[in-house]
Write an enzyme that holds these catalytic residues in place. Structure first.
Site, PDB file in Angstrom:
ATOM      1  CE1 TYR A   1     -12.320   3.766  -9.958  1.00 56.54           C
ATOM      2  CE2 TYR A   1     -14.878   3.463 -10.426  1.00 56.54           C
ATOM      3  CZ  TYR A   1     -13.832   2.870  -9.680  1.00 56.54           C
ATOM      4  OH  TYR A   1     -13.717   1.788  -8.578  1.00 56.54           O
TER       5      TYR A   1
ATOM      6  CB  SER B   1     -13.647   8.731  -6.587  1.00 59.73           C
ATOM      7  OG  SER B   1     -14.326  10.133  -6.880  1.00 59.73           O
TER       8      SER B   1
ATOM      9  CG  ASP C   1     -23.802  10.437 -10.494  1.00 54.79           C
ATOM     10  OD1 ASP C   1     -22.746   9.702 -10.108  1.00 54.79           O
ATOM     11  OD2 ASP C   1     -24.681  10.599 -10.022  1.00 54.79           O
TER      12      ASP C   1
ATOM     13  CB  VAL D   1     -23.306   8.376  -1.446  1.00 58.63           C
ATOM     14  CG1 VAL D   1     -23.934   6.891  -1.541  1.00 58.63           C
ATOM     15  CG2 VAL D   1     -24.520   9.267  -1.293  1.00 58.63           C
TER      16      VAL D   1
ATOM     17  CB  SER E   1     -15.867  -0.655 -11.213  1.00 59.57           C
ATOM     18  OG  SER E   1     -16.663   0.256 -10.990  1.00 59.57           O
ATOM     19  CB  SER E   2     -21.246  -1.914 -11.028  1.00 65.92           C
ATOM     20  OG  SER E   2     -20.840  -0.508 -10.123  1.00 65.92           O
TER      21      SER E   2
ATOM     22  CB  THR F   1      -6.918   6.415  -0.757  1.00 65.70           C
ATOM     23  OG1 THR F   1      -6.663   5.026  -1.455  1.00 65.70           O
ATOM     24  CG2 THR F   1      -7.008   7.480  -1.878  1.00 65.70           C
ATOM     25  N   GLY F   2      -5.281   4.642   1.466  1.00 66.48           N
ATOM     26  CA  GLY F   2      -5.434   3.805   2.769  1.00 66.48           C
ATOM     27  C   GLY F   2      -4.746   4.454   3.873  1.00 66.48           C
TER      28      GLY F   2
ATOM     29  CG  ASP G   1      -2.195   0.836   1.016  1.00 64.35           C
ATOM     30  OD1 ASP G   1      -3.287   0.427   0.932  1.00 64.35           O
ATOM     31  OD2 ASP G   1      -2.153   2.094   0.710  1.00 64.35           O
TER      32      ASP G   1
HETATM   33  C1  UD2 Z   1     -18.837   4.102  -8.509  1.00 62.74           C
HETATM   34  C2  UD2 Z   1     -19.331   2.643  -8.936  1.00 62.74           C
HETATM   35  C3  UD2 Z   1     -18.965   1.800  -7.843  1.00 62.74           C
HETATM   36  C4  UD2 Z   1     -17.432   2.053  -7.390  1.00 62.74           C
HETATM   37  C5  UD2 Z   1     -17.170   3.413  -7.170  1.00 62.74           C
HETATM   38  C6  UD2 Z   1     -15.590   3.648  -6.479  1.00 62.74           C
HETATM   39  C7  UD2 Z   1     -21.349   3.036 -10.307  1.00 62.74           C
HETATM   40  C8  UD2 Z   1     -22.732   2.559 -10.350  1.00 62.74           C
HETATM   41  N1  UD2 Z   1     -20.629   2.486  -9.207  1.00 62.74           N
HETATM   42  O1  UD2 Z   1     -19.779   4.810  -7.625  1.00 62.74           O
HETATM   43  O2  UD2 Z   1     -19.020   0.250  -8.250  1.00 62.74           O
HETATM   44  O3  UD2 Z   1     -16.775   1.492  -8.280  1.00 62.74           O
HETATM   45  O4  UD2 Z   1     -17.833   4.315  -8.156  1.00 62.74           O
HETATM   46  O5  UD2 Z   1     -15.657   4.971  -6.319  1.00 62.74           O
HETATM   47  O6  UD2 Z   1     -20.581   3.391 -11.019  1.00 62.74           O
HETATM   48  N2  UD2 Z   1     -23.812  11.362  -3.969  1.00 62.74           N
HETATM   49  C9  UD2 Z   1     -24.657  12.306  -3.382  1.00 62.74           C
HETATM   50  N3  UD2 Z   1     -24.209  12.872  -2.221  1.00 62.74           N
HETATM   51  C10 UD2 Z   1     -22.937  12.672  -2.053  1.00 62.74           C
HETATM   52  C11 UD2 Z   1     -22.039  11.737  -2.484  1.00 62.74           C
HETATM   53  C12 UD2 Z   1     -22.560  10.958  -3.775  1.00 62.74           C
HETATM   54  O7  UD2 Z   1     -25.860  12.342  -3.879  1.00 62.74           O
HETATM   55  O8  UD2 Z   1     -22.458  13.200  -0.969  1.00 62.74           O
HETATM   56  C13 UD2 Z   1     -24.499  10.643  -5.111  1.00 62.74           C
HETATM   57  C14 UD2 Z   1     -23.589  10.410  -6.541  1.00 62.74           C
HETATM   58  O9  UD2 Z   1     -23.751  11.505  -7.207  1.00 62.74           O
HETATM   59  C15 UD2 Z   1     -23.919   9.089  -6.986  1.00 62.74           C
HETATM   60  C16 UD2 Z   1     -24.581   8.348  -5.728  1.00 62.74           C
HETATM   61  O10 UD2 Z   1     -24.527   9.253  -4.827  1.00 62.74           O
HETATM   62  O11 UD2 Z   1     -25.298   9.287  -7.846  1.00 62.74           O
HETATM   63  C17 UD2 Z   1     -23.257   7.268  -5.473  1.00 62.74           C
HETATM   64  O12 UD2 Z   1     -22.225   7.865  -5.458  1.00 62.74           O
HETATM   65  P1  UD2 Z   1     -20.843   7.194  -5.078  1.00 62.74           P
HETATM   66  O13 UD2 Z   1     -19.571   8.293  -5.138  1.00 62.74           O
HETATM   67  O14 UD2 Z   1     -20.852   6.841  -3.602  1.00 62.74           O
HETATM   68  O15 UD2 Z   1     -20.538   6.114  -5.915  1.00 62.74           O
HETATM   69  P2  UD2 Z   1     -20.562   5.840  -7.391  1.00 62.74           P
HETATM   70  O16 UD2 Z   1     -22.096   5.333  -7.702  1.00 62.74           O
HETATM   71  O17 UD2 Z   1     -19.966   6.901  -8.044  1.00 62.74           O
END
Ligand code: UD2
Length: 314
Positions: free
Chosen positions: A146, A83, A276, A190, A122-123, A39-40, A35
């Site tokens: 990403y 992210s 997103d 989130v 990642s999904s 970020t870790g 590591d």
């Molecule tokens: C992506 C991948 C996930 C993983 C991750 C790593 C998808 C569907 N998922 O997650 O598998 O690889 O990246 O980082 O692509 N949001 C808010 N408020 C906040 C923070 C986030 O509304 O304070 C929203 C954001 O705009 C999104 C959702 O919450 O619509 C999830 O965001 P995230 O950053 O937790 O994860 P995501 O989906 O980008």
């Protein structure tokens, strides 16, 4: 497991990596962690660091990797710069760590005669196609740097299996959450953001209308699937979804958390984030078939455990 093998966890001081390390250590396995602590965090492994070998190093550094893979049987490759929005802001860092880092790791693993690499995919690779369950045979359609990088990692894994005989398994994680997920960065997941904001009595931010949905997956499920992926003969060369097959919108997530925490705070709605995805839900039949995987912990139980942890630790 239990065969006196040496396991390497890249990103082992990170959120998901440290949970894999902890489980391996508790099973009495020999574990090495690589590591760079970017970020870790050291504190993620503090409770079991006397039982592991720790190498401070970076997957962008081929020399450090050579040292890390020496004598290793199985690698869990969790090191990455996660992210979606961070990759939009810092595409070069994303590419160097997530594409070149993964390529370096596979090359080093091949050269050292490593048996198997289990890769954290990642999904996000699916992008926007359809609103239903995402199946592995769908054509990927990445929407962010990403997502591209994580998908390239999968392709490299499959090609290294095909061309060099290095066993690889790619697990497409769907929005993992749980204890130790760092809430402090603007790029944090989130759930870590919502929980810590509510615990502080502040207003959570929702990007967009909050009707986007995710298959939020508690980290214990991810650890279990990784351990299975390290062993399963059928999984070699495959890409496998790893989620719990439960659709939750952000608005639903927030009200569930408010119920658990005992708050009633109005969120702040902000413009949607670049890159997103609207809906993301895993079909997990391949994981069931190839890994014998079944979700161990559902959303509600996972959220409760996570809230408990943040209450005690942050
Ligand atoms: C992506 C991948 C996930 C993983 C991750 C790593 C998808 C569907 N998922 O997650 O598998 O690889 O990246 O980082 O692509 N949001 C808010 N408020 C906040 C923070 C986030 O509304 O304070 C929203 C954001 O705009 C999104 C959702 O919450 O619509 C999830 O965001 P995230 O950053 O937790 O994860 P995501 O989906 O980008």
């Amino acid at each position: 497991m239990g065969k006196n093998r040496l396991y390497l966890v890249t990103g082992g001081a990170g959120f998901i990596g440290s949970h894999i390390v902890e489980t391996l250590v508790n099973r009495g396995e020999k574990v090495r962690v690589l590591d760079n602590l970017m970020t870790g965090k050291h504190e993620n492994i503090a409770n079991f660091e006397d039982r592991i070998e720790f190498i401070l190093g970076d997957i962008r550094d081929f020399k450090a990797l050579g040292k890390a893979v020496d004598g290793v049987d199985t690698i869990f490759h969790e090191a990455a710069i996660p992210s979606v929005p961070r990759s939009v802001e810092e595409p070069q860092l994303n590419h160097d760590s997530n594409v070149n880092g993964t390529f370096n790791l596979l090359l080093a693993a091949r050269d050292a005669g490593v048996r198997r690499v289990v890769y954290a995919a990642s999904s996000s690779a699916y992008g926007e196609i359809g609103t239903g369950e995402k199946k592995e045979d769908q054509l990927p359609s990445p929407l962010s740097p990403y997502a591209v990088a994580k998908l390239v990692g999968e392709y490299y894994c499959q090609v290294f299996t095909r061309v060099y005989g290095l066993e690889t398994v790619s697990l497409r994680y769907f929005n993992v959450f749980g204890p130790r997920q760092d809430p402090s960065s603007p790029y944090s997941g989130v759930i870590s953001k919502f929980v810590t904001t509510l615990l502080n009595g502040d207003r959570p931010m929702i990007f967009g209308d909050g009707e986007q949905s995710r298959d939020f997956t508690y980290v214990a499920n991810v650890v279990d699937a990784n351990i299975r992926a390290a062993e399963s003969a059928d999984a070699v060369g495959e890409v496998i979804n790893l989620g719990v097959n439960q659709r939750t919108t952000l608005n639903q997530l927030l009200s569930e958390l408010q119920k658990i925490i005992g708050t009633n705070i109005t969120p702040q709605y902000e413009p949607p984030r670049a890159g997103d995805i609207r809906h993301s839900l895993a079909d997990i039949s391949r994981a069931e078939k190839l890994l014998g995987f079944k979700p161990l912990i559902g959303l509600e139980e996972g959220l409760k455990a996570t809230v408990d942890w943040y209450r005690r630790n942050v």
